[in-house]
Design a protein around this motif. Sequence first.
Motif, PDB file in Angstrom:
ATOM      1  N   ASP A   1       0.863  -1.174   0.000  1.00  0.00           N
ATOM      2  CA  ASP A   1       0.000   0.000   0.000  1.00  0.00           C
ATOM      3  C   ASP A   1       0.902   1.228   0.000  1.00  0.00           C
ATOM      4  OD1 ASP A   1      -1.868   1.954   0.261  1.00  0.00           O
ATOM      5  OD2 ASP A   1      -2.663   1.287   2.181  1.00  0.00           O
ATOM      6  N   GLY A   2       1.029   1.882  -1.146  1.00  0.00           N
ATOM      7  CA  GLY A   2       1.903   3.040  -1.241  1.00  0.00           C
ATOM      8  C   GLY A   2       2.354   3.277  -2.670  1.00  0.00           C
ATOM      9  N   GLY A   3       3.402   4.084  -2.790  1.00  0.00           N
ATOM     10  CA  GLY A   3       3.899   4.443  -4.107  1.00  0.00           C
ATOM     11  C   GLY A   3       5.288   3.907  -4.375  1.00  0.00           C
TER      12      GLY A   3
ATOM     13  N   ALA B   1       3.073  -2.086  -6.048  1.00  0.00           N
ATOM     14  CA  ALA B   1       2.540  -1.138  -5.068  1.00  0.00           C
ATOM     15  C   ALA B   1       1.380  -0.388  -5.695  1.00  0.00           C
ATOM     16  CB  ALA B   1       3.618  -0.165  -4.605  1.00  0.00           C
ATOM     17  N   LEU B   2       0.327  -0.155  -4.905  1.00  0.00           N
ATOM     18  CA  LEU B   2      -0.854   0.549  -5.386  1.00  0.00           C
ATOM     19  C   LEU B   2      -1.052   1.811  -4.554  1.00  0.00           C
ATOM     20  CD1 LEU B   2      -3.264   0.462  -7.352  1.00  0.00           C
ATOM     21  CD2 LEU B   2      -4.555  -0.741  -5.581  1.00  0.00           C
ATOM     22  N   ALA B   3      -0.945   2.968  -5.202  1.00  0.00           N
ATOM     23  CA  ALA B   3      -1.109   4.250  -4.519  1.00  0.00           C
ATOM     24  C   ALA B   3      -2.591   4.605  -4.424  1.00  0.00           C
ATOM     25  CB  ALA B   3      -0.359   5.341  -5.272  1.00  0.00           C
TER      26      ALA B   3
ATOM     27  N   GLU C   1      -4.778   5.857  -7.726  1.00  0.00           N
ATOM     28  CA  GLU C   1      -4.915   4.429  -8.021  1.00  0.00           C
ATOM     29  C   GLU C   1      -3.925   4.003  -9.104  1.00  0.00           C
ATOM     30  OE1 GLU C   1      -6.394   2.738  -6.039  1.00  0.00           O
ATOM     31  OE2 GLU C   1      -8.093   3.796  -5.206  1.00  0.00           O
ATOM     32  N   LEU C   2      -2.664   4.439  -8.935  1.00  0.00           N
ATOM     33  CA  LEU C   2      -1.595   4.078  -9.870  1.00  0.00           C
ATOM     34  C   LEU C   2      -0.897   2.826  -9.378  1.00  0.00           C
ATOM     35  CD1 LEU C   2      -0.071   7.621 -10.532  1.00  0.00           C
ATOM     36  CD2 LEU C   2      -1.680   6.358 -11.974  1.00  0.00           C
ATOM     37  N   LEU C   3      -0.542   1.952 -10.323  1.00  0.00           N
ATOM     38  CA  LEU C   3       0.122   0.692  -9.991  1.00  0.00           C
ATOM     39  C   LEU C   3       1.607   0.818 -10.334  1.00  0.00           C
ATOM     40  CD1 LEU C   3      -0.303  -2.230  -8.995  1.00  0.00           C
ATOM     41  CD2 LEU C   3      -0.590  -2.901 -11.398  1.00  0.00           C
TER      42      LEU C   3
ATOM     43  N   ALA D   1      -1.705   3.290 -15.164  1.00  0.00           N
ATOM     44  CA  ALA D   1      -3.000   3.888 -14.829  1.00  0.00           C
ATOM     45  C   ALA D   1      -4.076   3.027 -15.483  1.00  0.00           C
ATOM     46  CB  ALA D   1      -3.079   5.329 -15.311  1.00  0.00           C
ATOM     47  N   LEU D   2      -4.710   2.159 -14.702  1.00  0.00           N
ATOM     48  CA  LEU D   2      -5.678   1.215 -15.245  1.00  0.00           C
ATOM     49  C   LEU D   2      -7.073   1.816 -15.293  1.00  0.00           C
ATOM     50  CD1 LEU D   2      -4.563  -2.007 -13.320  1.00  0.00           C
ATOM     51  CD2 LEU D   2      -3.886  -1.274 -15.609  1.00  0.00           C
TER      52      LEU D   2
END
Length: 613
Positions: free
Chosen positions: A477-479, A502-504, A508-510, A520-521
């Motif tokens: 959980d983070g960037g 990691a998912l910010a 919601e960037l992976l 960016a999904l």
Amino acid sequence: MPNDENPCADDTSKTLHLAQKAQSLPDLPGVYIMRDSSGQILYIGKAKRLCRRAASYFNKTQESAKTRALIAQIANIDHIVAASESEALLLESNLIKEHHPRYNIQLRDSKRYPWLAASIGEDFPRFFKTRLPGAPENQYFGPYPSVAVIRNTIALLHRLFRFRYCHKKLLEGKPAPPLCFYARIRRCPAPCEGMISKADYRKNIEGALLFLEGKQEELRIHIENEMRARSLRLDYEGAAVLRDQLAAIMEASQAQAVCRLPGDNLPMDIDIAAMAEGSGAAACAIFAVRGGKLVAQHLWLEENAGDKPELFAQFLKQHYAREKHKPKYIMLQRKQVEDEPDEAGFLDMLLLESQTADPGLRSLARQAEKNAFLALEDEMKRRLHDDGLETLRQLLGLPSSPRDIEAFDIANTLGEANVAACVHFKNGRPDTKNYRRFIIRSVAGQDDFASIQEAVGRRYQRLVNENKPLPDLVLIDGGRGQLHSAREALLALGLGTLPIAALAKKEELLFLPDREEPLALDRHHYALRLLQTIRDEVHRFVNTYHAEKRDTAHSALEDIPGIGPAARKKLLAHFGSLAGVRSASPEELIAVLGGKRAESLKRALVKHIAPNE
């Protein structure tokens, strides 16, 4: 219409060319036909105003990935003008059935829901549950929200109308002993022993069918006539049985709210339709009210709904194309949009406005909407588990679906009560027995990167030491910073090949180790929704643990005389934890709190804080 070749080569000029052609379409009802460069039909749609509806594909950003993929393949747009919206809708239906375009929705009945079936094709019919309706020799009611509802309904029918429990294939004049338990206690009329004729047994079944169809008034008249006929034949015992049966039916019927038209005392026949949309899918629930009472529910699902304002009309159109009988009235629990057709009009049904409807109808409309949302929620859960893992495998380039995923998050308040947590998901579902919590020990103050590194290192050092299997994917959980710190912990253990991401939260960037730019999904992407579910669960889990530790620290310091809220906050912010406060020297305490009572404060801290806190 001619199918002109699209002369535009690059995407920008192509989109401009198509937008201009769409705007040049007539401002009339009709059908638009989107084709690819080979002339193949991609999508067929209808509109109240062709020019506005077709142009909407090109003059705004499309959120749906499916719609963007459609637009990328469009080379030409044809159209057919219709006399009215209703005619356009029927024309669209015929064209879709003829051409089966790739991007048109294919509605399906929700076969996951059970139906109540009556085997009316048999000499001695019975009622049973099924998930596969369609056999012509049976009559079906439903679908029902659960198997338990069907069991209760069958039990009620058995009490009100005597019919058999067994699954035997019974023929009139051909006994099939032995006599069952239900026949011995007079709960079954025993057709297997020839104790009831086919005609008399059929009367019981016909009564049950009328009851399920909500035709209680017709059923009451039928039983009263039969009761009088038996009395005239001096069959007073049989008439008494019918009297008791009628009383039980009327009692059961009164449990249902009767819906009526405004200003009309007669119970009404009406269908109530509601739709729920979300995450690229849609669900429609249709309640059938007959004789003023809810007698059936129909549920429909569309897995690839995209962004289509006409979807509700298509649900209704396909439903009533299969229905032999439809009521005079329909009520819609949904607001119309400008370009959407009049759903009730094309169905040749009268639209009942919710504002003027009976309170019972409005309640049923809310219930229908809730059922649609529940059906959609079930579909989303199924997608998440069944499709999320496979799309995640494809996205990350993994050799197999990540059946075991572990996620990490940390929590603290200005360095106070610094904790971390790990959650484990197996096959897309929480595996709570493998959840873990950590008190961060090597980090003084607030350092999120070092905290996540410690938690990841401790978790996988233990798995390696105990020779236990590693997860297929680690989620942080983070960037970028949190991802780098967690990967450093894995590299130190020789686990550099273990997949990690990691998912910010905000965008919601992976983030991935081997990509400089994050992914960016699309917000409907199955993989993103699965990762969000896991990330949100670890966030909840770690925050719950953090709140427990923080409350423990506060309560322990509050017990010390002379330590108020301001002093407590200063101590924990400076020393990070109760253990840090306890091990501080008098000089350090003076530097934080000031004053000349450092030594006495030190003794009070040692006295009131146990060494294991």
